[in-house]
Design an enzyme around this catalytic site. Structure first.
Site, PDB file in Angstrom:
ATOM      1  N   LYS A  51       1.828   2.040  -5.123  1.00  0.00           N
ATOM      2  CA  LYS A  51       2.382   1.483  -6.371  1.00  0.00           C
ATOM      3  C   LYS A  51       1.434   1.716  -7.547  1.00  0.00           C
ATOM      4  O   LYS A  51       1.865   2.060  -8.647  1.00  0.00           O
ATOM      5  CB  LYS A  51       2.634  -0.031  -6.201  1.00  0.00           C
ATOM      6  CG  LYS A  51       3.636  -0.351  -5.103  1.00  0.00           C
ATOM      7  CD  LYS A  51       3.785  -1.845  -4.893  1.00  0.00           C
ATOM      8  CE  LYS A  51       2.556  -2.525  -4.325  1.00  0.00           C
ATOM      9  NZ  LYS A  51       2.206  -2.135  -2.945  1.00  0.00           N
ATOM     10  N   GLY A  75      -4.442  -4.508  -3.727  1.00  0.00           N
ATOM     11  CA  GLY A  75      -5.441  -3.515  -4.107  1.00  0.00           C
ATOM     12  C   GLY A  75      -4.677  -2.278  -4.505  1.00  0.00           C
ATOM     13  O   GLY A  75      -4.050  -1.640  -3.663  1.00  0.00           O
ATOM     14  N   HIS A  76      -4.658  -1.969  -5.786  1.00  0.00           N
ATOM     15  CA  HIS A  76      -3.881  -0.832  -6.285  1.00  0.00           C
ATOM     16  C   HIS A  76      -4.836   0.259  -6.742  1.00  0.00           C
ATOM     17  O   HIS A  76      -5.641   0.052  -7.643  1.00  0.00           O
ATOM     18  CB  HIS A  76      -2.948  -1.285  -7.420  1.00  0.00           C
ATOM     19  CG  HIS A  76      -1.918  -2.282  -6.967  1.00  0.00           C
ATOM     20  ND1 HIS A  76      -0.992  -2.840  -7.809  1.00  0.00           N
ATOM     21  CD2 HIS A  76      -1.656  -2.806  -5.738  1.00  0.00           C
ATOM     22  CE1 HIS A  76      -0.215  -3.671  -7.121  1.00  0.00           C
ATOM     23  NE2 HIS A  76      -0.601  -3.664  -5.864  1.00  0.00           N
ATOM     24  N   GLN A  84       2.185  -6.132  -3.074  1.00  0.00           N
ATOM     25  CA  GLN A  84       2.691  -6.181  -1.696  1.00  0.00           C
ATOM     26  C   GLN A  84       3.983  -5.347  -1.586  1.00  0.00           C
ATOM     27  O   GLN A  84       4.098  -4.345  -2.266  1.00  0.00           O
ATOM     28  CB  GLN A  84       2.915  -7.633  -1.228  1.00  0.00           C
ATOM     29  CG  GLN A  84       1.611  -8.411  -1.019  1.00  0.00           C
ATOM     30  CD  GLN A  84       1.011  -8.959  -2.296  1.00  0.00           C
ATOM     31  OE1 GLN A  84       1.667  -9.618  -3.077  1.00  0.00           O
ATOM     32  NE2 GLN A  84      -0.264  -8.705  -2.530  1.00  0.00           N
ATOM     33  N   ASP A  86       0.807  -1.224   0.000  1.00  0.00           N
ATOM     34  CA  ASP A  86       0.000   0.000   0.000  1.00  0.00           C
ATOM     35  C   ASP A  86       0.841   1.275   0.000  1.00  0.00           C
ATOM     36  O   ASP A  86       0.433   2.303   0.536  1.00  0.00           O
ATOM     37  CB  ASP A  86      -0.966   0.025   1.201  1.00  0.00           C
ATOM     38  CG  ASP A  86      -1.911  -1.157   1.176  1.00  0.00           C
ATOM     39  OD1 ASP A  86      -2.166  -1.692   0.084  1.00  0.00           O
ATOM     40  OD2 ASP A  86      -2.401  -1.538   2.252  1.00  0.00           O
TER      41      ASP A  86
HETATM   42  P1  GDP Z   1      -0.690   0.178  -3.540  1.00  0.00           P
HETATM   43  O1  GDP Z   1      -1.243  -1.105  -3.036  1.00  0.00           O
HETATM   44  O2  GDP Z   1       0.782   0.307  -3.302  1.00  0.00           O
HETATM   45  O3  GDP Z   1      -1.037   0.439  -4.976  1.00  0.00           O
HETATM   46  O4  GDP Z   1      -1.367   1.329  -2.681  1.00  0.00           O
HETATM   47  P2  GDP Z   1      -2.947   1.443  -2.320  1.00  0.00           P
HETATM   48  O5  GDP Z   1      -3.682   1.908  -3.512  1.00  0.00           O
HETATM   49  O6  GDP Z   1      -3.425   0.220  -1.638  1.00  0.00           O
HETATM   50  O7  GDP Z   1      -2.884   2.537  -1.185  1.00  0.00           O
HETATM   51  C1  GDP Z   1      -2.372   3.805  -1.407  1.00  0.00           C
HETATM   52  C2  GDP Z   1      -3.452   4.832  -1.072  1.00  0.00           C
HETATM   53  O8  GDP Z   1      -2.868   6.103  -1.017  1.00  0.00           O
HETATM   54  C3  GDP Z   1      -4.529   4.931  -2.133  1.00  0.00           C
HETATM   55  O9  GDP Z   1      -5.734   5.301  -1.537  1.00  0.00           O
HETATM   56  C4  GDP Z   1      -4.009   6.041  -3.049  1.00  0.00           C
HETATM   57  O10 GDP Z   1      -5.038   6.717  -3.749  1.00  0.00           O
HETATM   58  C5  GDP Z   1      -3.393   6.952  -2.033  1.00  0.00           C
HETATM   59  N1  GDP Z   1      -2.239   7.743  -2.479  1.00  0.00           N
HETATM   60  C6  GDP Z   1      -1.217   7.393  -3.318  1.00  0.00           C
HETATM   61  N2  GDP Z   1      -0.307   8.372  -3.394  1.00  0.00           N
HETATM   62  C7  GDP Z   1      -0.743   9.362  -2.585  1.00  0.00           C
HETATM   63  C8  GDP Z   1      -0.225  10.651  -2.214  1.00  0.00           C
HETATM   64  O11 GDP Z   1       0.851  11.066  -2.619  1.00  0.00           O
HETATM   65  N3  GDP Z   1      -0.979  11.376  -1.334  1.00  0.00           N
HETATM   66  C9  GDP Z   1      -2.158  10.939  -0.827  1.00  0.00           C
HETATM   67  N4  GDP Z   1      -2.814  11.725   0.009  1.00  0.00           N
HETATM   68  N5  GDP Z   1      -2.675   9.754  -1.164  1.00  0.00           N
HETATM   69  C10 GDP Z   1      -1.972   8.969  -2.014  1.00  0.00           C
HETATM   70  P1  IMO Z   2      -0.752  -4.275  -2.171  1.00  0.00           P
HETATM   71  O1  IMO Z   2      -0.274  -4.866  -3.464  1.00  0.00           O
HETATM   72  C1  IMO Z   2      -0.902  -4.480   2.177  1.00  0.00           C
HETATM   73  C2  IMO Z   2      -0.848  -8.469   3.977  1.00  0.00           C
HETATM   74  C3  IMO Z   2      -2.083  -8.938   4.711  1.00  0.00           C
HETATM   75  C4  IMO Z   2      -1.442  -9.843   5.756  1.00  0.00           C
HETATM   76  C5  IMO Z   2      -0.298 -10.493   4.986  1.00  0.00           C
HETATM   77  C6  IMO Z   2      -0.607 -11.866   4.423  1.00  0.00           C
HETATM   78  O2  IMO Z   2      -2.066  -3.609  -2.273  1.00  0.00           O
HETATM   79  O3  IMO Z   2       0.308  -3.427  -1.566  1.00  0.00           O
HETATM   80  P2  IMO Z   2      -2.110 -12.703   2.372  1.00  0.00           P
HETATM   81  O4  IMO Z   2      -3.573 -12.552   2.104  1.00  0.00           O
HETATM   82  O5  IMO Z   2      -1.242 -12.159   1.319  1.00  0.00           O
HETATM   83  O6  IMO Z   2      -1.746 -14.119   2.730  1.00  0.00           O
HETATM   84  O7  IMO Z   2      -1.839 -11.834   3.715  1.00  0.00           O
HETATM   85  O8  IMO Z   2       0.002  -9.615   3.921  1.00  0.00           O
HETATM   86  N1  IMO Z   2      -1.069  -8.028   2.576  1.00  0.00           N
HETATM   87  C7  IMO Z   2      -1.043  -6.755   2.182  1.00  0.00           C
HETATM   88  N2  IMO Z   2      -0.922  -5.622   2.897  1.00  0.00           N
HETATM   89  N3  IMO Z   2      -0.966  -4.426   0.841  1.00  0.00           N
HETATM   90  C8  IMO Z   2      -1.068  -5.553   0.104  1.00  0.00           C
HETATM   91  O9  IMO Z   2      -0.996  -5.565  -1.249  1.00  0.00           O
HETATM   92  C9  IMO Z   2      -1.147  -6.790   0.783  1.00  0.00           C
HETATM   93  N4  IMO Z   2      -1.255  -8.072   0.386  1.00  0.00           N
HETATM   94  C10 IMO Z   2      -1.190  -8.822   1.484  1.00  0.00           C
HETATM   95  O10 IMO Z   2      -2.766  -7.862   5.296  1.00  0.00           O
HETATM   96  O11 IMO Z   2      -0.872  -9.072   6.777  1.00  0.00           O
HETATM   97 MG    MG Z   3      -2.823  -1.755  -1.838  1.00  0.00          MG
END
Ligand code: GDP
Ligand code: IMO
Ligand code: MG
Length: 412
Positions: free
Chosen positions: A22, A46-47, A206, A19
């Site tokens: 990416k 979840g991206h 991840q 999270d």
């Molecule tokens: P990922 O799994 O690495 O793709 O990240 P996620 O999408 O799960 O979580 C990142 C969260 O931060 C999402 O809600 C994005 O919309 C948000 N986000 C990404 N970059 C920024 C930033 O520079 N500022 C803020 N406020 N939110 C951001």
């Molecule tokens: P993205 O790609 C954040 C965490 C879960 C748990 C551990 C193992 O969006 O960054 P799993 O279901 O993979 O066996 O869970 O890894 N986890 C993540 N945390 N971002 C993710 O993906 C994750 N994918 C798995 O919360 O702690």
């Molecule tokens: Mg994510």
């Protein structure tokens, strides 16, 4: 093609516990890419991508979907829940994003998540707080050599032979038929793109500390989330990866259980959770938050060979009076300067902090490094100095246009 100075392919990987943003960074870079290829994980990821007023979260489909004319690849390193993949394709269609076999290729060698994997994960995954999507059990079957590969799944004579007596067979056979047109030999596709010198993004899911080998085991996921996974998860030679971009949050977060040395609670934590909207994009769980950790940053830069960093969510730190950066751990009276995945040690480490002054101006509309407040620049420079890796991208908001390019030479 325009003359090219930077790399022609970039592996984009998470430097912490996922999270990091990416999805946002991939979407930003995808504008100039030809191919975007996911190499690990499954729908535990979840991206999030935000462009203008639209916001989408992708779980399996690569984060280039908001751009037309890009090839998305789901590599052999993934575990694919066919029901989720088809649901995602349908959902994207509702957002007027058309996914067809022309713009999405699914590896015939990826493994399939079946209902019993999800059931098992729901029962056993609680101990480490998994996403309960069947990820661990599906990779377990892969390693045990009893998994079901996509090519077997879409070939009914093979699928029926193994699972014809199962309750889910009829339902899943329909999924198999629907997925069949997307299935290809993606390693050949990837190597073809490389030999044509196409611009490629390798999309990690991840992050480094969730990596099966290099993460905080056993509180990890079951795949290779580090840069090496781009090779094993897509079938490309290590020498062909030209650049690694580590995505790193300006503070740290973690969903699920496991050690987190710089974790904080209280007012500042609540502010970061609220302003940063720190709720998981997959499970909606609240993310734990903490200060920037140099030991993690250096470790992630080392095992991934990060050429540069995309620092995200800098805006969330606005109006925090004193910012802390962890520069060492204290462990039983001694000082540790290198990160460790030895749980016995890590669980008993206390962070040693350095303090920097914060800034108060809104930075969400800033377009260049020079315009950032001085204290924000100091924070960035200190991170670069401590990690010894240059910051190429600074993200100041969730939207595509809230992105500052600080060093173009590391990017397309
Ligand atoms: P990922 O799994 O690495 O793709 O990240 P996620 O999408 O799960 O979580 C990142 C969260 O931060 C999402 O809600 C994005 O919309 C948000 N986000 C990404 N970059 C920024 C930033 O520079 N500022 C803020 N406020 N939110 C951001
Ligand atoms: P993205 O790609 C954040 C965490 C879960 C748990 C551990 C193992 O969006 O960054 P799993 O279901 O993979 O066996 O869970 O890894 N986890 C993540 N945390 N971002 C993710 O993906 C994750 N994918 C798995 O919360 O702690
Ligand atoms: Mg994510």
């Amino acid at each position: 093609m325009a003359k090219q100075y930077g790399p022609s392919n970039i592996a984009v990987i998470g430097m912490e516990w996922g999270d990091e943003g990416k999805g946002k960074i991939i979407d930003f870079l995808a504008e100039k890419a030809d191919v975007v290829a996911r190499f690990n994980g499954g729908n535990n990821a979840g991206h999030t991508i935000e462009v203008g007023n639209s916001k989408i979260v992708v779980h399996l489909v690569p984060s280039s979907v908001m751009h037309k004319g890009k090839l998305g690849v789901i590599g052999n390193g993934l575990v694919v829940d066919p029901k989720v993949l088809l649901g995602e394709i349908k959902n994207l269609e509702k957002n007027r994003i058309k996914i067809t076999p022309e713009n999405l290729a699914v590896s015939e060698n990826a493994h399939v998540i079946l209902p019993h994997h999800i059931e098992e994960d729901k029962k056993a995954g609680g101990k480490i707080g998994t996403t309960a999507r069947g990820i661990g059990p599906a990779y377990t079957d892969k390693a045990a050599r009893i998994g079901l590969k996509i090519y077997e799944f879409v070939d009914d004579s093979l699928f029926r032979k193994r699972f014809g007596n199962e309750e889910f067979y009829q339902e899943y056979k329909e999924y198999a038929d629907a997925i069949m047109p997307y299935v290809s030999d993606t390693a050949t596709i990837m190597n073809g793109a490389l030999s044509k010198n196409q611009r490629i993004l390798f999309e990690g899911a991840q992050g480094t500390l969730l990596d099966l080998d290099f993460g905080t085991y056993p509180y990890v996921t079951s795949s290779t989330a580090t840069a090496g996974g781009a090779c094993t998860g897509l079938g490309i030679p290590p020498k062909k990866v030209q650049s690694v971009l580590g995505v790193c949050k300006a503070y740290k977060t973690r969903v699920g259980m496991g050690p987190f040395p710089t974790e904080i609670t209280g007012n500042t934590a609540e502010k970061l959770q609220k302003v940063g909207k720190e709720f998981g994009a997959t499970t909606g769980r609240q993310r734990r938050v903490g200060w920037f950790d140099t030991l993690i940053g250096r470790y992630a830069a080392m095992v991934n060979g990060a050429d540069s960093i995309a620092l995200t969510k800098l805006d969330v730190l606005t109006a925090v009076e004193k910012l802390r950066i962890c520069v060492a751990y204290r462990y039983k009276g001694s000082i540790i300067k290198n990160f460790t995945t030895n749980m016995k040690i890590l669980q008993n480490c206390q962070p040693v902090y350095e303090e920097l002054d914060g800034w108060w101006d809104d930075i969400t509309k800033i377009k260049s490094y020079e315009q950032l407040p001085n204290n924000a620049k100091k924070y960035l420079r200190r991170i670069e100095e401590l990690l010894k890796v240059p910051i190429s991208i600074i993200s100041v908001g969730p939207k595509r246009d809230q992105t500052i390019v600080a060093r173009q030479e590391f990017l397309f």
